[in-house]
Design an enzyme around this catalytic site. Structure first.
Site, PDB file in Angstrom:
ATOM      1  N   LEU A 109      41.092  45.065  51.646  1.00 46.73           N
ATOM      2  CA  LEU A 109      41.206  43.652  52.063  1.00 46.73           C
ATOM      3  C   LEU A 109      40.289  42.760  51.219  1.00 46.73           C
ATOM      4  CD1 LEU A 109      41.553  43.856  55.970  1.00 46.73           C
ATOM      5  CD2 LEU A 109      43.339  43.788  54.221  1.00 46.73           C
ATOM      6  N   TYR A 149      42.658  43.106  32.355  1.00 50.39           N
ATOM      7  CA  TYR A 149      43.530  43.670  33.406  1.00 50.39           C
ATOM      8  C   TYR A 149      44.436  44.757  32.818  1.00 50.39           C
ATOM      9  CZ  TYR A 149      47.794  44.129  36.159  1.00 50.39           C
ATOM     10  OH  TYR A 149      48.890  44.649  36.814  1.00 50.39           O
ATOM     11  N   LYS A 172      44.658  48.877  33.473  1.00 54.15           N
ATOM     12  CA  LYS A 172      45.861  49.581  33.945  1.00 54.15           C
ATOM     13  C   LYS A 172      46.273  50.661  32.942  1.00 54.15           C
ATOM     14  CE  LYS A 172      48.059  48.737  37.180  1.00 54.15           C
ATOM     15  NZ  LYS A 172      47.937  49.230  38.593  1.00 54.15           N
ATOM     16  N   PHE A 180      50.648  42.009  47.908  1.00 53.52           N
ATOM     17  CA  PHE A 180      52.031  41.508  47.761  1.00 53.52           C
ATOM     18  C   PHE A 180      53.054  42.652  47.730  1.00 53.52           C
ATOM     19  CE2 PHE A 180      54.950  40.272  44.027  1.00 53.52           C
ATOM     20  CZ  PHE A 180      55.984  39.859  44.847  1.00 53.52           C
ATOM     21  N   THR A 229      52.211  48.874  35.140  1.00 51.68           N
ATOM     22  CA  THR A 229      52.801  47.578  34.789  1.00 51.68           C
ATOM     23  C   THR A 229      53.305  47.571  33.347  1.00 51.68           C
ATOM     24  OG1 THR A 229      52.204  45.268  34.359  1.00 51.68           O
ATOM     25  CG2 THR A 229      50.404  46.837  34.306  1.00 51.68           C
ATOM     26  N   ASP A 230      54.278  46.704  33.076  1.00 52.38           N
ATOM     27  CA  ASP A 230      54.764  46.566  31.690  1.00 52.38           C
ATOM     28  C   ASP A 230      53.693  45.987  30.770  1.00 52.38           C
ATOM     29  OD1 ASP A 230      54.787  43.933  32.619  1.00 52.38           O
ATOM     30  OD2 ASP A 230      56.868  43.528  32.069  1.00 52.38           O
ATOM     31  N   GLU A 231      52.654  45.355  31.367  1.00 51.78           N
ATOM     32  CA  GLU A 231      51.636  44.709  30.524  1.00 51.78           C
ATOM     33  C   GLU A 231      50.844  45.714  29.688  1.00 51.78           C
ATOM     34  OE1 GLU A 231      49.328  41.535  32.065  1.00 51.78           O
ATOM     35  OE2 GLU A 231      50.991  40.728  33.219  1.00 51.78           O
ATOM     36  N   ASP A 267      43.438  49.942  52.421  1.00 52.32           N
ATOM     37  CA  ASP A 267      43.300  48.687  51.670  1.00 52.32           C
ATOM     38  C   ASP A 267      41.917  48.105  51.950  1.00 52.32           C
ATOM     39  OD1 ASP A 267      45.602  46.376  50.534  1.00 52.32           O
ATOM     40  OD2 ASP A 267      43.534  45.777  50.939  1.00 52.32           O
TER      41      ASP A 267
HETATM   42  P1  NAD Z   1      47.894  42.189  44.904  1.00 50.70           P
HETATM   43  O1  NAD Z   1      46.696  41.658  44.193  1.00 50.70           O
HETATM   44  O2  NAD Z   1      48.766  41.265  45.673  1.00 50.70           O
HETATM   45  O3  NAD Z   1      47.409  43.331  45.940  1.00 50.70           O
HETATM   46  C1  NAD Z   1      46.444  44.279  45.615  1.00 50.70           C
HETATM   47  C2  NAD Z   1      45.993  44.939  46.913  1.00 50.70           C
HETATM   48  O4  NAD Z   1      45.021  45.953  46.585  1.00 50.70           O
HETATM   49  C3  NAD Z   1      45.303  43.973  47.890  1.00 50.70           C
HETATM   50  O5  NAD Z   1      45.789  44.191  49.194  1.00 50.70           O
HETATM   51  C4  NAD Z   1      43.823  44.355  47.807  1.00 50.70           C
HETATM   52  O6  NAD Z   1      43.110  44.127  49.010  1.00 50.70           O
HETATM   53  C5  NAD Z   1      43.928  45.845  47.486  1.00 50.70           C
HETATM   54  N1  NAD Z   1      42.730  46.364  46.806  1.00 50.70           N
HETATM   55  C6  NAD Z   1      42.066  45.838  45.754  1.00 50.70           C
HETATM   56  N2  NAD Z   1      41.010  46.604  45.426  1.00 50.70           N
HETATM   57  C7  NAD Z   1      41.021  47.667  46.282  1.00 50.70           C
HETATM   58  C8  NAD Z   1      40.210  48.812  46.426  1.00 50.70           C
HETATM   59  N3  NAD Z   1      39.150  49.018  45.628  1.00 50.70           N
HETATM   60  N4  NAD Z   1      40.519  49.710  47.389  1.00 50.70           N
HETATM   61  C9  NAD Z   1      41.577  49.493  48.224  1.00 50.70           C
HETATM   62  N5  NAD Z   1      42.376  48.412  48.132  1.00 50.70           N
HETATM   63  C10 NAD Z   1      42.103  47.518  47.165  1.00 50.70           C
HETATM   64  O7  NAD Z   1      48.704  42.989  43.817  1.00 50.70           O
HETATM   65  P2  NAD Z   1      50.285  43.204  43.652  1.00 50.70           P
HETATM   66  O8  NAD Z   1      50.839  42.106  42.867  1.00 50.70           O
HETATM   67  O9  NAD Z   1      50.852  43.545  44.964  1.00 50.70           O
HETATM   68  O10 NAD Z   1      50.287  44.501  42.707  1.00 50.70           O
HETATM   69  C11 NAD Z   1      50.222  45.799  43.271  1.00 50.70           C
HETATM   70  C12 NAD Z   1      50.220  46.822  42.152  1.00 50.70           C
HETATM   71  O11 NAD Z   1      51.399  46.674  41.374  1.00 50.70           O
HETATM   72  C13 NAD Z   1      49.053  46.678  41.186  1.00 50.70           C
HETATM   73  O12 NAD Z   1      48.601  47.957  40.844  1.00 50.70           O
HETATM   74  C14 NAD Z   1      49.656  45.961  39.977  1.00 50.70           C
HETATM   75  O13 NAD Z   1      48.974  46.327  38.809  1.00 50.70           O
HETATM   76  C15 NAD Z   1      51.068  46.496  40.000  1.00 50.70           C
HETATM   77  N6  NAD Z   1      52.103  45.619  39.441  1.00 50.70           N
HETATM   78  C16 NAD Z   1      52.205  44.316  39.866  1.00 50.70           C
HETATM   79  C17 NAD Z   1      53.254  43.537  39.385  1.00 50.70           C
HETATM   80  C18 NAD Z   1      53.445  42.099  39.824  1.00 50.70           C
HETATM   81  O14 NAD Z   1      54.275  41.395  39.274  1.00 50.70           O
HETATM   82  N7  NAD Z   1      52.727  41.621  40.830  1.00 50.70           N
HETATM   83  C19 NAD Z   1      54.161  44.066  38.449  1.00 50.70           C
HETATM   84  C20 NAD Z   1      54.007  45.391  38.035  1.00 50.70           C
HETATM   85  C21 NAD Z   1      52.982  46.153  38.555  1.00 50.70           C
HETATM   86  O1  DAU Z   2      54.226  41.933  34.038  1.00 51.22           O
HETATM   87  C1  DAU Z   2      53.696  42.454  35.221  1.00 51.22           C
HETATM   88  C2  DAU Z   2      52.465  41.676  35.604  1.00 51.22           C
HETATM   89  O2  DAU Z   2      52.920  40.412  36.085  1.00 51.22           O
HETATM   90  C3  DAU Z   2      51.610  42.379  36.653  1.00 51.22           C
HETATM   91  O3  DAU Z   2      51.097  43.564  36.106  1.00 51.22           O
HETATM   92  C4  DAU Z   2      50.450  41.471  37.105  1.00 51.22           C
HETATM   93  O4  DAU Z   2      49.741  42.097  38.163  1.00 51.22           O
HETATM   94  C5  DAU Z   2      51.039  40.166  37.600  1.00 51.22           C
HETATM   95  O5  DAU Z   2      49.984  39.282  37.957  1.00 51.22           O
HETATM   96  C6  DAU Z   2      51.921  39.523  36.528  1.00 51.22           C
HETATM   97  O6  DAU Z   2      51.106  39.093  35.407  1.00 51.22           O
HETATM   98  P1  DAU Z   2      51.383  37.701  34.669  1.00 51.22           P
HETATM   99  O7  DAU Z   2      50.159  37.291  33.954  1.00 51.22           O
HETATM  100  O8  DAU Z   2      52.660  37.745  33.892  1.00 51.22           O
HETATM  101  O9  DAU Z   2      51.660  36.769  35.971  1.00 51.22           O
HETATM  102  P2  DAU Z   2      51.181  35.302  36.356  1.00 51.22           P
HETATM  103  O10 DAU Z   2      51.944  34.923  37.592  1.00 51.22           O
HETATM  104  O11 DAU Z   2      49.704  35.151  36.380  1.00 51.22           O
HETATM  105  O12 DAU Z   2      51.724  34.442  35.151  1.00 51.22           O
HETATM  106  C7  DAU Z   2      53.096  34.451  34.783  1.00 51.22           C
HETATM  107  C8  DAU Z   2      53.257  33.551  33.571  1.00 51.22           C
HETATM  108  O13 DAU Z   2      53.035  32.199  33.960  1.00 51.22           O
HETATM  109  C9  DAU Z   2      52.254  33.830  32.469  1.00 51.22           C
HETATM  110  O14 DAU Z   2      52.884  33.651  31.217  1.00 51.22           O
HETATM  111  C10 DAU Z   2      51.165  32.786  32.681  1.00 51.22           C
HETATM  112  C11 DAU Z   2      51.936  31.610  33.231  1.00 51.22           C
HETATM  113  N1  DAU Z   2      51.212  30.733  34.185  1.00 51.22           N
HETATM  114  C12 DAU Z   2      50.601  31.312  35.248  1.00 51.22           C
HETATM  115  C13 DAU Z   2      49.900  30.552  36.158  1.00 51.22           C
HETATM  116  C14 DAU Z   2      49.218  31.189  37.339  1.00 51.22           C
HETATM  117  C15 DAU Z   2      51.194  29.348  34.006  1.00 51.22           C
HETATM  118  O15 DAU Z   2      51.794  28.816  33.035  1.00 51.22           O
HETATM  119  N2  DAU Z   2      50.513  28.593  34.911  1.00 51.22           N
HETATM  120  C16 DAU Z   2      49.854  29.122  35.974  1.00 51.22           C
HETATM  121  O16 DAU Z   2      49.210  28.369  36.754  1.00 51.22           O
END
Ligand code: NAD
Ligand code: DAU
Length: 351
Positions: free
Chosen positions: A36, A165, A169, A12, A140-142, A34
């Site tokens: 994949l 998770y 991180k 993403f 991540t903020d988590e 990646d």
């Molecule tokens: P995502 O799950 O959509 O994408 C992760 C990607 O990493 C995928 O394309 C997957 O194929 C690849 N991948 C997984 N394992 C791998 C490996 N061993 N080697 C190479 N590639 C690999 O994740 P995202 O939501 O795009 O998050 C990307 C980064 O940002 C992560 O590190 C996540 O912790 C961080 N992050 C995400 C969010 C959020 O809200 N989504 C917020 C803050 C930080």
């Molecule tokens: O804060 C950053 C993080 O945000 C990233 O590090 C993670 O990679 C990313 O997945 C995201 O984590 P969350 O757990 O916050 O995201 P998620 O979309 O899974 O859930 C957001 C909120 O919604 C959480 O409080 C759980 C709730 N939820 C989620 C799903 C999938 C529901 O209530 N129902 C659902 O079906």
């Protein structure tokens, strides 16, 4: 940055970042490594696949021989590590994979970059690195754990992760920190809040709810739905990462967020309203174990020292996001008809 290794660029945020770089920088070579996994999707990059500045390599960040081969071939000056297992719910059922990829994969990347970038790699005590190189860890903020009703995460908030998770991180962040403190490696860590926008895998709250609305399926809200996340449009996250790459002080951590706290239930109702569906679709299901109640990012360090600020409000970002999913039904259908279907049935059965 001239030759950049982007890992996890088919996911993403990574795919949005590759698009962002190609739209905003001319003189640049990007290699996207990646594996994949289920979350990596080359459809996210189909429009730029032929761009001469861009190369895709399928492989694992934990595969040392491959990462060394790529460094030898491309001589990267920048690494941005997005590659990770990223979904909290999956980490509850399969923590091993999260530790392997997120911690050991990060250490492999760091180690190969260190050996490639040190001026004298044979001298184990030397702390001299080539000019202009940088490793950026997308965290991540988590990692900070959960907040009560008040307060915000700053860069000095102690790490207190609550899920496998976030523990993986946080562990990776400590390894990055150690490479700075021990070897003098030029690094930054960014800790962003929840992202939303195009190309997000529909296991995450916003695309899952949009998809279920369109399919007239029930909307599974965990617990009371009053958990709070601090939402940022993905393009703003990409711009912030570029600001840290260009101007971030070496060794520093930067929180990224847009002061945009929302309860989950509020988001679900907004999606229902925008897709013209009834609130009767909402179903409160069993809560996620260890569910963090509230996140909120204090962004004063990055806004004050690097001049970054978000361009999108929640209204403009969400309108654009919902519009994108409505106009990319094929992208979504391709995902939800495959492996995802089994995952969804498994995750939400008996809840
Ligand atoms: P995502 O799950 O959509 O994408 C992760 C990607 O990493 C995928 O394309 C997957 O194929 C690849 N991948 C997984 N394992 C791998 C490996 N061993 N080697 C190479 N590639 C690999 O994740 P995202 O939501 O795009 O998050 C990307 C980064 O940002 C992560 O590190 C996540 O912790 C961080 N992050 C995400 C969010 C959020 O809200 N989504 C917020 C803050 C930080
Ligand atoms: O804060 C950053 C993080 O945000 C990233 O590090 C993670 O990679 C990313 O997945 C995201 O984590 P969350 O757990 O916050 O995201 P998620 O979309 O899974 O859930 C957001 C909120 O919604 C959480 O409080 C759980 C709730 N939820 C989620 C799903 C999938 C529901 O209530 N129902 C659902 O079906």
């Amino acid at each position: 940055m001239k030759t950049i290794l982007v890992t996890g660029g088919a996911g993403f945020i990574g795919s949005n970042f590759v698009h962002y770089l190609l739209e905003n920088y001319d003189d640049l070579t990007i290699v996207n490594l990646d594996l994949l996994t289920y979350a990596g999707n080359l459809d996210n990059l189909a429009d730029i696949a032929e761009d001469k500045r861009y190369t895709f390599v399928r492989g694992d960040i934990h595969d040392r021989a491959l990462v060394e081969e790529l460094f030898d071939k491309w001589d990267f000056d920048t690494v941005v590590n997005f590659a990770a297992e990223s979904h909290v719910d999956r980490s509850i059922t399969d923590p091993d994979l999260f530790l392997t990829t997120n911690v050991l994969g990060t250490q492999t990347l760091l180690d190969v970059a260190k050996n490639h970038w040190k001026l004298d790699p044979k001298d184990r005590y030397s702390r001299e690195f080539k000019e202009g190189v940088k490793y950026l860890q997308v965290s991540t903020d988590e990692v900070y754990g959960a907040l009560g009703p008040t307060g915000m995460f700053t860069e000095t908030t102690p790490l207190a992760p609550n899920s496998p998770y976030s523990a993986s991180k946080a562990s990776a962040d400590f390894v990055v920190r150690a490479y700075d403190k021990t070897y003098g490696m030029p690094v930054n860590i960014t800790r962003c809040s929840n992202n939303y926008g195009p190309y997000q895998f529909p296991e995450k709250l916003i695309p899952l709810m949009i998809n279920n609305c369109l399919a007239e399926k029930s909307l599974p809200v965990y617990g009371d739905g009053m958990q709070i996340r601090d939402w940022l449009y993905v393009e703003d996250h990409c711009a912030a990462i570029c600001a840290v790459l260009e101007k971030g002080a070496l060794g520093e951590v930067y929180n990224i967020g847009g002061n945009n706290e929302r309860a989950n239930i509020e988001i679900v109702k907004l999606i229902l309203e925008n897709t013209g569906k009834s609130e009767d679709l909402i179903v409160h299901v069993k809560d996620r174990p260890g569910h963090d109640r509230r996140y909120a990012i204090d962004n004063t360090k990055i806004t004050g020292t690097l001049g970054w600020s978000p361009k999108y409000t929640f209204q403009t970002g969400m309108a654009q996001t919902i519009e994108w999913y409505l106009h990319h039904r094929e992208w979504m259908d391709k995902i939800v008809s495959g492996e995802y279907l089994k995952y969804y049935e498994n995750m939400y059965a008996n809840r």
